[in-house]
Design a protein around this motif. Sequence first.
Motif, PDB file in Angstrom:
ATOM      1  N   ILE A 179      14.148   5.136   6.528  1.00 59.34           N
ATOM      2  CA  ILE A 179      13.483   5.608   5.311  1.00 59.34           C
ATOM      3  C   ILE A 179      11.984   5.430   5.477  1.00 59.34           C
ATOM      4  N   GLY A 180      11.232   6.519   5.362  1.00 56.64           N
ATOM      5  CA  GLY A 180       9.777   6.433   5.409  1.00 56.64           C
ATOM      6  C   GLY A 180       9.223   5.885   4.112  1.00 56.64           C
ATOM      7  N   GLY A 181       8.021   5.331   4.173  1.00 51.86           N
ATOM      8  CA  GLY A 181       7.440   4.670   3.007  1.00 51.86           C
ATOM      9  C   GLY A 181       7.366   5.527   1.770  1.00 51.86           C
ATOM     10  N   ARG A 182       6.938   6.780   1.925  1.00 52.87           N
ATOM     11  CA  ARG A 182       6.741   7.620   0.742  1.00 52.87           C
ATOM     12  C   ARG A 182       8.050   8.119   0.152  1.00 52.87           C
ATOM     13  N   TYR A 183       9.154   7.963   0.888  1.00 53.12           N
ATOM     14  CA  TYR A 183      10.479   8.347   0.393  1.00 53.12           C
ATOM     15  C   TYR A 183      11.306   7.125  -0.006  1.00 53.12           C
ATOM     16  N   SER A 184      10.652   6.001  -0.266  1.00 52.28           N
ATOM     17  CA  SER A 184      11.368   4.726  -0.409  1.00 52.28           C
ATOM     18  C   SER A 184      11.553   4.264  -1.844  1.00 52.28           C
ATOM     19  N   ALA A 185      11.291   5.113  -2.835  1.00 49.66           N
ATOM     20  CA  ALA A 185      11.344   4.675  -4.231  1.00 49.66           C
ATOM     21  C   ALA A 185      12.721   4.169  -4.641  1.00 49.66           C
TER      22      ALA A 185
ATOM     23  N   MET B 174       0.847  -1.189   0.000  1.00 50.14           N
ATOM     24  CA  MET B 174       0.000   0.000   0.000  1.00 50.14           C
ATOM     25  C   MET B 174       0.887   1.245   0.000  1.00 50.14           C
ATOM     26  N   GLY B 175       0.416   2.311  -0.639  1.00 46.09           N
ATOM     27  CA  GLY B 175       1.094   3.598  -0.576  1.00 46.09           C
ATOM     28  C   GLY B 175       2.499   3.556  -1.119  1.00 46.09           C
ATOM     29  N   GLY B 176       3.452   4.060  -0.315  1.00 45.67           N
ATOM     30  CA  GLY B 176       4.827   4.141  -0.754  1.00 45.67           C
ATOM     31  C   GLY B 176       5.449   2.810  -1.100  1.00 45.67           C
ATOM     32  N   SER B 177       4.924   1.722  -0.555  1.00 44.74           N
ATOM     33  CA  SER B 177       5.470   0.399  -0.835  1.00 44.74           C
ATOM     34  C   SER B 177       5.045  -0.139  -2.193  1.00 44.74           C
ATOM     35  N   SER B 178       4.022   0.443  -2.786  1.00 44.56           N
ATOM     36  CA  SER B 178       3.489  -0.103  -4.036  1.00 44.56           C
ATOM     37  C   SER B 178       3.518   0.868  -5.205  1.00 44.56           C
ATOM     38  N   LEU B 179       3.534   2.171  -4.936  1.00 43.56           N
ATOM     39  CA  LEU B 179       3.360   3.132  -6.019  1.00 43.56           C
ATOM     40  C   LEU B 179       4.578   3.232  -6.927  1.00 43.56           C
ATOM     41  N   ALA B 180       5.802   3.237  -6.366  1.00 39.61           N
ATOM     42  CA  ALA B 180       6.979   3.288  -7.222  1.00 39.61           C
ATOM     43  C   ALA B 180       7.077   2.049  -8.121  1.00 39.61           C
ATOM     44  N   PRO B 181       6.886   0.827  -7.595  1.00 33.29           N
ATOM     45  CA  PRO B 181       6.892  -0.339  -8.484  1.00 33.29           C
ATOM     46  C   PRO B 181       5.849  -0.242  -9.602  1.00 33.29           C
TER      47      PRO B 181
ATOM     48  N   TRP C 124       2.527   8.634  -7.928  1.00 31.80           N
ATOM     49  CA  TRP C 124       3.621   8.599  -6.947  1.00 31.80           C
ATOM     50  C   TRP C 124       3.872   9.992  -6.365  1.00 31.80           C
ATOM     51  N   VAL C 125       3.893  11.010  -7.229  1.00 35.70           N
ATOM     52  CA  VAL C 125       4.083  12.386  -6.757  1.00 35.70           C
ATOM     53  C   VAL C 125       2.955  12.777  -5.810  1.00 35.70           C
ATOM     54  N   GLU C 126       1.738  12.367  -6.140  1.00 38.86           N
ATOM     55  CA  GLU C 126       0.580  12.704  -5.319  1.00 38.86           C
ATOM     56  C   GLU C 126       0.764  12.235  -3.882  1.00 38.86           C
ATOM     57  N   GLN C 127       1.169  10.969  -3.681  1.00 40.37           N
ATOM     58  CA  GLN C 127       1.299  10.462  -2.313  1.00 40.37           C
ATOM     59  C   GLN C 127       2.452  11.129  -1.588  1.00 40.37           C
ATOM     60  N   LEU C 128       3.534  11.424  -2.288  1.00 40.71           N
ATOM     61  CA  LEU C 128       4.672  12.084  -1.654  1.00 40.71           C
ATOM     62  C   LEU C 128       4.284  13.468  -1.136  1.00 40.71           C
ATOM     63  N   ILE C 129       3.645  14.260  -1.985  1.00 37.36           N
ATOM     64  CA  ILE C 129       3.295  15.635  -1.619  1.00 37.36           C
ATOM     65  C   ILE C 129       2.179  15.667  -0.584  1.00 37.36           C
TER      66      ILE C 129
ATOM     67  N   HIS D 275      -3.359   5.671   2.284  1.00 37.02           N
ATOM     68  CA  HIS D 275      -1.911   5.621   2.471  1.00 37.02           C
ATOM     69  C   HIS D 275      -1.197   6.652   1.599  1.00 37.02           C
ATOM     70  N   SER D 276      -1.942   7.496   0.902  1.00 33.92           N
ATOM     71  CA  SER D 276      -1.325   8.507   0.057  1.00 33.92           C
ATOM     72  C   SER D 276      -1.877   9.898   0.356  1.00 33.92           C
ATOM     73  N   THR D 277      -3.169  10.093   0.138  1.00 34.48           N
ATOM     74  CA  THR D 277      -3.755  11.422   0.361  1.00 34.48           C
ATOM     75  C   THR D 277      -4.551  11.519   1.658  1.00 34.48           C
ATOM     76  N   GLY D 278      -4.693  10.418   2.392  1.00 36.71           N
ATOM     77  CA  GLY D 278      -5.505  10.434   3.613  1.00 36.71           C
ATOM     78  C   GLY D 278      -5.022  11.432   4.648  1.00 36.71           C
ATOM     79  N   GLN D 279      -3.705  11.588   4.784  1.00 38.32           N
ATOM     80  CA  GLN D 279      -3.155  12.558   5.723  1.00 38.32           C
ATOM     81  C   GLN D 279      -3.557  13.983   5.340  1.00 38.32           C
ATOM     82  N   LEU D 280      -3.446  14.311   4.081  1.00 37.65           N
ATOM     83  CA  LEU D 280      -3.835  15.641   3.592  1.00 37.65           C
ATOM     84  C   LEU D 280      -5.300  15.920   3.880  1.00 37.65           C
ATOM     85  N   HIS D 281      -6.155  14.954   3.611  1.00 39.94           N
ATOM     86  CA  HIS D 281      -7.594  15.156   3.767  1.00 39.94           C
ATOM     87  C   HIS D 281      -7.964  15.571   5.188  1.00 39.94           C
ATOM     88  N   LYS D 282      -7.232  15.038   6.157  1.00 39.00           N
ATOM     89  CA  LYS D 282      -7.586  15.316   7.551  1.00 39.00           C
ATOM     90  C   LYS D 282      -6.711  16.378   8.196  1.00 39.00           C
TER      91      LYS D 282
END
Length: 555
Positions: free
Chosen positions: A200-206, A87-94, A271-276, A471-478
């Motif tokens: 290394i955090g998930g969203r910075y793991s590419a 989920m999220g950073g673990s799957s988006l770069a692949p 991928w950019v979306e979840q990082l930002i 796992h990508s935009t959920g933090q932003l939403h809240k």
Amino acid sequence: MSISTTRHAGPLSEALQQALDDVRQRDIVARIAARDHAVWRPTADEISNRLGWLDCPHNMVDSLGEIRRVVSAVRADGLRHVLLLGMGGSSLAPEVFRQVLGVADRYLDLEVLDSTHPESVLAKANTLDPSRTLYVPATKSGGTVETLSFLKFFYRRVVHALGSEQAGRHFVAITDPGSGLADTAHALGFRHTFLNDPDIGGRYSALSHFGLVPAALLGIDLDDFLERARLASEQTHPAVELGAFMGAGAAQGRDKLTLIASPPLAPVGAWVEQLIAESTGKEGKGIVPIEGEVLLEPSAYGSDRLFVYLRCDDALDAHADALIAAGQPLLRMDLDDLLDLGAAFYHWELATAIAGHLLDIHPFDQPDVEAAKVLARDMVQTFQQRGALPSEPPIAVDGSLRAFGSEPAASPREALHHLLAQSQPNRSYIALQAYLAPTEEVGALLATLRRTLQAASGLATTLGFGPRFLHSTGQLHKGDAGHGLFLQLTATETADAPIPDAADGDTSSLGFGVLIAAQAQGDAGALRKTGRRVLRIDLGPDAAAGLRALISQLD
């Protein structure tokens, strides 16, 4: 073999120059490289142990031998498919690697499962031959509920198909040292476990194991890929330009970072979306990444937009030029070729850290993510105790469509209009949250719904499949300023797939259908607790038919 940037700041010229001066005068890039937590906060909490990504272009070279040995053995054993469970950073770069760079001859084709919808789980189970498939559960924490549920489900499938002695040979794990997944992988006899740098955090793991192991399975030239990332770590001008552009724009109210991408680079947007989103959406602030939105005439965009053009060909040059001519701020990022993705990932990561400094936010934590998880766990617990999830009465019904919200309405259509009526020009955005199976048909209908809402409201729009977007935009939403209008879409499930209680047994007390329903309810509850405006529309047993009915009411 390089990345260059060209900026057209327009009304942001003065603010952008001030941001660039701040970064240079405070020596921000050198201080980040030196691990100076004071760039963001006076204490080192969740900073000093979240900067390992800075070393990936150099350190990961030492891991290439291990990665290649495993890939060679997998290929020699005749495996031809990879199903990445994450989920999220673990799957988006692949996913980006597969969609942008493809699969080399005689390497393994890769698919990603990041949906807990039972239809999605069963589709992967029914189309991939276990005897020819490598399953790769990937999670930093080792405790991500979706990833572990996928693991248990597919491990049991492989056991039944090939036997318990052979099952482990079809699994490779990627996780942090000492995690629960690492223990599970050892107990079940996985072929290999790649232990990632825990800093290394998930969203910075590419550029870490999470990205490079799947890339190697696809046959991507990792020496060239990492060399380009290494050059980016030394030639940081594009990152500085991009970070200052994002920070200055958000500070001036242009917080809708709208991505335009040459067609071959379009998948990079997710991928950019979840990082930002996960890095900047907190403390009442946020940069809202807009990716995958239909391109409009410049006059259709408000003064809350900021454009970044990812370019590798001239297909969208005319559109970008029209935006610049209309006075919209636009930064162009040129890639010489697609393998420059390695450099682009590094520049985006560093730029996000720089933008965090400029906005005075902590770009490495995610304080609001846990709320939805807690509520979802409560829902699951209720199901296990009572045999049903908590229910709420609809505020309006029309055929198969049922609307759920806090304000009475005569119909789902009226309820949706009530939601949109709460918008504020140049501030609000619409977030479509689809807890649906991400099929091609549903995706096309959601794109039509998104275009319809964009045209009707004039607002920026985002679209995410649940629970992936949690796992990508959920933090932003809240965590952002609270200007989002949330339309949650669910469907009445007619079939389910059981989640084994453990990987070594077939008993099940929960299905994926219940899990995704609990996640939807948990997310809606978390949004409402933070004062967000949420409308849920259940589409009935046929999601595609329900979407068509909803779209017809808006025409």
